[in-house]
Write a protein that holds these residues in place. Structure first.
Motif, PDB file in Angstrom:
ATOM      1  N   GLU A  27       0.821  -1.204   0.000  1.00  0.00           N
ATOM      2  CA  GLU A  27       0.000   0.000   0.000  1.00  0.00           C
ATOM      3  C   GLU A  27       0.860   1.260   0.000  1.00  0.00           C
ATOM      4  O   GLU A  27       0.523   2.265  -0.639  1.00  0.00           O
ATOM      5  N   LEU A  28       1.989   1.222   0.699  1.00  0.00           N
ATOM      6  CA  LEU A  28       2.911   2.374   0.714  1.00  0.00           C
ATOM      7  C   LEU A  28       3.474   2.649  -0.671  1.00  0.00           C
ATOM      8  O   LEU A  28       3.631   3.806  -1.062  1.00  0.00           O
ATOM      9  N   SER A  29       3.784   1.594  -1.406  1.00  0.00           N
ATOM     10  CA  SER A  29       4.310   1.771  -2.761  1.00  0.00           C
ATOM     11  C   SER A  29       3.318   2.526  -3.631  1.00  0.00           C
ATOM     12  O   SER A  29       3.675   3.485  -4.332  1.00  0.00           O
ATOM     13  N   ALA A  30       2.051   2.135  -3.558  1.00  0.00           N
ATOM     14  CA  ALA A  30       1.004   2.802  -4.343  1.00  0.00           C
ATOM     15  C   ALA A  30       0.749   4.217  -3.831  1.00  0.00           C
ATOM     16  O   ALA A  30       0.573   5.152  -4.625  1.00  0.00           O
ATOM     17  N   LEU A  31       0.750   4.392  -2.512  1.00  0.00           N
ATOM     18  CA  LEU A  31       0.495   5.713  -1.922  1.00  0.00           C
ATOM     19  C   LEU A  31       1.578   6.707  -2.322  1.00  0.00           C
ATOM     20  O   LEU A  31       1.283   7.837  -2.705  1.00  0.00           O
ATOM     21  N   ARG A  32       2.829   6.300  -2.240  1.00  0.00           N
ATOM     22  CA  ARG A  32       3.932   7.199  -2.599  1.00  0.00           C
ATOM     23  C   ARG A  32       3.832   7.613  -4.064  1.00  0.00           C
ATOM     24  O   ARG A  32       4.030   8.787  -4.403  1.00  0.00           O
ATOM     25  N   LEU A  33       3.502   6.677  -4.927  1.00  0.00           N
ATOM     26  CA  LEU A  33       3.331   6.981  -6.350  1.00  0.00           C
ATOM     27  C   LEU A  33       2.191   7.983  -6.553  1.00  0.00           C
ATOM     28  O   LEU A  33       2.321   8.946  -7.309  1.00  0.00           O
ATOM     29  N   GLN A  34       1.082   7.794  -5.835  1.00  0.00           N
ATOM     30  CA  GLN A  34      -0.059   8.709  -5.943  1.00  0.00           C
ATOM     31  C   GLN A  34       0.301  10.102  -5.449  1.00  0.00           C
ATOM     32  O   GLN A  34       0.023  11.102  -6.116  1.00  0.00           O
ATOM     33  N   VAL A  35       0.915  10.173  -4.267  1.00  0.00           N
ATOM     34  CA  VAL A  35       1.263  11.463  -3.664  1.00  0.00           C
ATOM     35  C   VAL A  35       2.230  12.239  -4.564  1.00  0.00           C
ATOM     36  O   VAL A  35       2.108  13.457  -4.717  1.00  0.00           O
ATOM     37  N   ASP A  36       3.171  11.535  -5.167  1.00  0.00           N
ATOM     38  CA  ASP A  36       4.120  12.194  -6.065  1.00  0.00           C
ATOM     39  C   ASP A  36       3.425  12.875  -7.237  1.00  0.00           C
ATOM     40  O   ASP A  36       3.911  13.871  -7.766  1.00  0.00           O
ATOM     41  N   GLY A  37       2.270  12.345  -7.649  1.00  0.00           N
ATOM     42  CA  GLY A  37       1.544  12.913  -8.779  1.00  0.00           C
ATOM     43  C   GLY A  37       0.555  13.999  -8.414  1.00  0.00           C
ATOM     44  O   GLY A  37      -0.032  14.628  -9.296  1.00  0.00           O
ATOM     45  N   GLU A  38       0.357  14.255  -7.123  1.00  0.00           N
ATOM     46  CA  GLU A  38      -0.664  15.213  -6.699  1.00  0.00           C
ATOM     47  C   GLU A  38      -0.127  16.617  -6.445  1.00  0.00           C
ATOM     48  O   GLU A  38      -0.906  17.550  -6.285  1.00  0.00           O
ATOM     49  N   GLU A  40       3.697  19.289  -6.904  1.00  0.00           N
ATOM     50  CA  GLU A  40       5.086  19.413  -7.339  1.00  0.00           C
ATOM     51  C   GLU A  40       6.011  19.745  -6.160  1.00  0.00           C
ATOM     52  O   GLU A  40       7.140  20.132  -6.360  1.00  0.00           O
ATOM     53  N   HIS A  41       5.543  19.551  -4.958  1.00  0.00           N
ATOM     54  CA  HIS A  41       6.326  19.876  -3.772  1.00  0.00           C
ATOM     55  C   HIS A  41       7.410  18.846  -3.485  1.00  0.00           C
ATOM     56  O   HIS A  41       8.276  19.077  -2.646  1.00  0.00           O
ATOM     57  N   PHE A  42       7.351  17.697  -4.128  1.00  0.00           N
ATOM     58  CA  PHE A  42       8.341  16.645  -3.897  1.00  0.00           C
ATOM     59  C   PHE A  42       9.438  16.691  -4.954  1.00  0.00           C
ATOM     60  O   PHE A  42       9.297  17.329  -5.990  1.00  0.00           O
ATOM     61  N   ASP A  43      10.505  15.967  -4.696  1.00  0.00           N
ATOM     62  CA  ASP A  43      11.629  15.900  -5.628  1.00  0.00           C
ATOM     63  C   ASP A  43      11.281  15.092  -6.871  1.00  0.00           C
ATOM     64  O   ASP A  43      11.842  15.311  -7.930  1.00  0.00           O
ATOM     65  N   ARG A  44      10.364  14.147  -6.717  1.00  0.00           N
ATOM     66  CA  ARG A  44      10.093  13.170  -7.762  1.00  0.00           C
ATOM     67  C   ARG A  44       8.837  13.502  -8.550  1.00  0.00           C
ATOM     68  O   ARG A  44       7.877  14.029  -8.006  1.00  0.00           O
ATOM     69  N   GLU A  45       8.862  13.124  -9.812  1.00  0.00           N
ATOM     70  CA  GLU A  45       7.646  13.078 -10.604  1.00  0.00           C
ATOM     71  C   GLU A  45       7.102  11.661 -10.470  1.00  0.00           C
ATOM     72  O   GLU A  45       7.846  10.750 -10.073  1.00  0.00           O
ATOM     73  N   PRO A  46       5.820  11.440 -10.768  1.00  0.00           N
ATOM     74  CA  PRO A  46       5.261  10.092 -10.614  1.00  0.00           C
ATOM     75  C   PRO A  46       6.094   9.046 -11.349  1.00  0.00           C
ATOM     76  O   PRO A  46       6.437   9.220 -12.520  1.00  0.00           O
ATOM     77  N   GLY A  47       6.441   7.986 -10.621  1.00  0.00           N
ATOM     78  CA  GLY A  47       7.207   6.886 -11.209  1.00  0.00           C
ATOM     79  C   GLY A  47       8.709   7.006 -11.047  1.00  0.00           C
ATOM     80  O   GLY A  47       9.418   6.010 -11.174  1.00  0.00           O
ATOM     81  N   GLU A  48       9.206   8.200 -10.769  1.00  0.00           N
ATOM     82  CA  GLU A  48      10.643   8.365 -10.563  1.00  0.00           C
ATOM     83  C   GLU A  48      11.016   7.870  -9.166  1.00  0.00           C
ATOM     84  O   GLU A  48      10.283   8.079  -8.208  1.00  0.00           O
ATOM     85  N   GLY A  49      12.151   7.217  -9.071  1.00  0.00           N
ATOM     86  CA  GLY A  49      12.604   6.721  -7.776  1.00  0.00           C
ATOM     87  C   GLY A  49      11.613   5.736  -7.182  1.00  0.00           C
ATOM     88  O   GLY A  49      11.468   5.655  -5.961  1.00  0.00           O
ATOM     89  N   GLU A  99      16.948  13.407   9.295  1.00  0.00           N
ATOM     90  CA  GLU A  99      16.269  14.183   8.261  1.00  0.00           C
ATOM     91  C   GLU A  99      14.834  13.695   8.157  1.00  0.00           C
ATOM     92  O   GLU A  99      14.572  12.491   8.115  1.00  0.00           O
ATOM     93  N   PHE A 100      13.891  14.637   8.088  1.00  0.00           N
ATOM     94  CA  PHE A 100      12.466  14.344   8.069  1.00  0.00           C
ATOM     95  C   PHE A 100      11.896  14.543   6.677  1.00  0.00           C
ATOM     96  O   PHE A 100      12.226  15.487   5.986  1.00  0.00           O
ATOM     97  N   GLY A 101      10.996  13.640   6.288  1.00  0.00           N
ATOM     98  CA  GLY A 101      10.240  13.773   5.050  1.00  0.00           C
ATOM     99  C   GLY A 101       8.817  13.295   5.281  1.00  0.00           C
ATOM    100  O   GLY A 101       8.580  12.411   6.112  1.00  0.00           O
ATOM    101  N   VAL A 102       7.851  13.855   4.549  1.00  0.00           N
ATOM    102  CA  VAL A 102       6.448  13.538   4.780  1.00  0.00           C
ATOM    103  C   VAL A 102       5.664  13.592   3.472  1.00  0.00           C
ATOM    104  O   VAL A 102       6.024  14.335   2.553  1.00  0.00           O
ATOM    105  N   GLY A 103       4.592  12.808   3.402  1.00  0.00           N
ATOM    106  CA  GLY A 103       3.670  12.853   2.270  1.00  0.00           C
ATOM    107  C   GLY A 103       2.270  12.494   2.735  1.00  0.00           C
ATOM    108  O   GLY A 103       2.097  11.557   3.511  1.00  0.00           O
ATOM    109  N   VAL A 104       1.270  13.248   2.268  1.00  0.00           N
ATOM    110  CA  VAL A 104      -0.132  13.008   2.625  1.00  0.00           C
ATOM    111  C   VAL A 104      -0.970  13.113   1.348  1.00  0.00           C
ATOM    112  O   VAL A 104      -0.766  14.036   0.538  1.00  0.00           O
ATOM    113  N   LYS A 105      -1.923  12.183   1.188  1.00  0.00           N
ATOM    114  CA  LYS A 105      -2.826  12.238   0.037  1.00  0.00           C
ATOM    115  C   LYS A 105      -3.553  13.579   0.014  1.00  0.00           C
ATOM    116  O   LYS A 105      -3.997  14.079   1.047  1.00  0.00           O
ATOM    117  N   LYS A 106      -3.704  14.130  -1.150  1.00  0.00           N
ATOM    118  CA  LYS A 106      -4.350  15.438  -1.294  1.00  0.00           C
ATOM    119  C   LYS A 106      -5.773  15.439  -0.731  1.00  0.00           C
ATOM    120  O   LYS A 106      -6.213  16.437  -0.154  1.00  0.00           O
TER     121      LYS A 106
END
Length: 185
Positions: A27-38, A40-49, A99-106
């Motif tokens: 579920e984390l794998s899918a969530l991270r991919l979703q959050v990356d696409g919602e 541009e605040h993250f380093d990654r575009e969807p699917g990168e890394g 170092e702290f990092g965070v992601g939340v579904k839109k």
């Protein structure tokens, strides 16, 4: 490292913040991919890394065994809606710092999930006798920067023209830090 779960409520949403388990990996794998696409605040575009289920299982396992790392998830209505990670080092010269990092579904912004993930992480870092927590935030993410400042973070520096966004323009990354126990800055 693991922390005990805690239940939060904002408006009509109840959610739990708890340590990630290897069972969360798919579920984390899918969530991270979703959050990356919602956003541009993250380093990654969807699917990168991309990190697949096995990659998350390994990461969670390593973090659970380390006193220098903490991997948290936020769960609402039986689904993961956010995550955070504190990543530290076993090296003596760096072992005081995470170092702290965070992601939340839109769909779950505005419920205090990111804020509570950070507060729980700050408490953990203080209990681990860390001296410093750092994070990076895109200059356009004013809401996050305001939250970080309210929770005691200060700007340490700026990486100029650090990220190029979809508009083709370059933006700065702001490096922020929280110091524990009155440490010198």
């Amino acid at each position: 490292m693991k922390m005990s779960p805690r239940v939060f409520q904002r408006n009509d949403l109840f959610y739990i913040i708890r340590s990630a388990t290897e069972d969360d990996a798919k579920e984390l794998s899918a969530l991270r991919l979703q959050v990356d696409g919602e956003t541009e605040h993250f380093d990654r575009e969807p699917g990168e890394g991309f990190i697949d289920e096995q990659g998350f299982q390994e990461l969670i396992g390593q973090d659970t065994r380390s006193r220098h790392c903490l991997f948290l998830v936020a769960e609402a209505e039986g689904n993961l809606v956010g995550f955070s990670r504190c990543s530290g080092s076993e090296l003596k010269r760096l072992s005081h710092h995470v170092e702290f990092g965070v992601g939340v579904k839109k769909t779950h912004w505005g419920f205090g999930i990111g804020s509570n993930l950070l507060k729980k992480s700050l408490k953990w870092a203080d209990q681990q006798q860390m001296k410093k927590m750092t994070l990076r935030v895109l200059e356009t993410n004013k809401h996050a920067m305001d939250l970080y400042k309210r929770l005691g973070f200060e700007v340490e520096g700026v990486l100029k023209a650090d990220k190029r966004l979809s508009d083709g323009k370059y933006y700065n990354t702001v490096m922020m830090a929280h110091f524990f126990s009155g440490e010198e800055k």
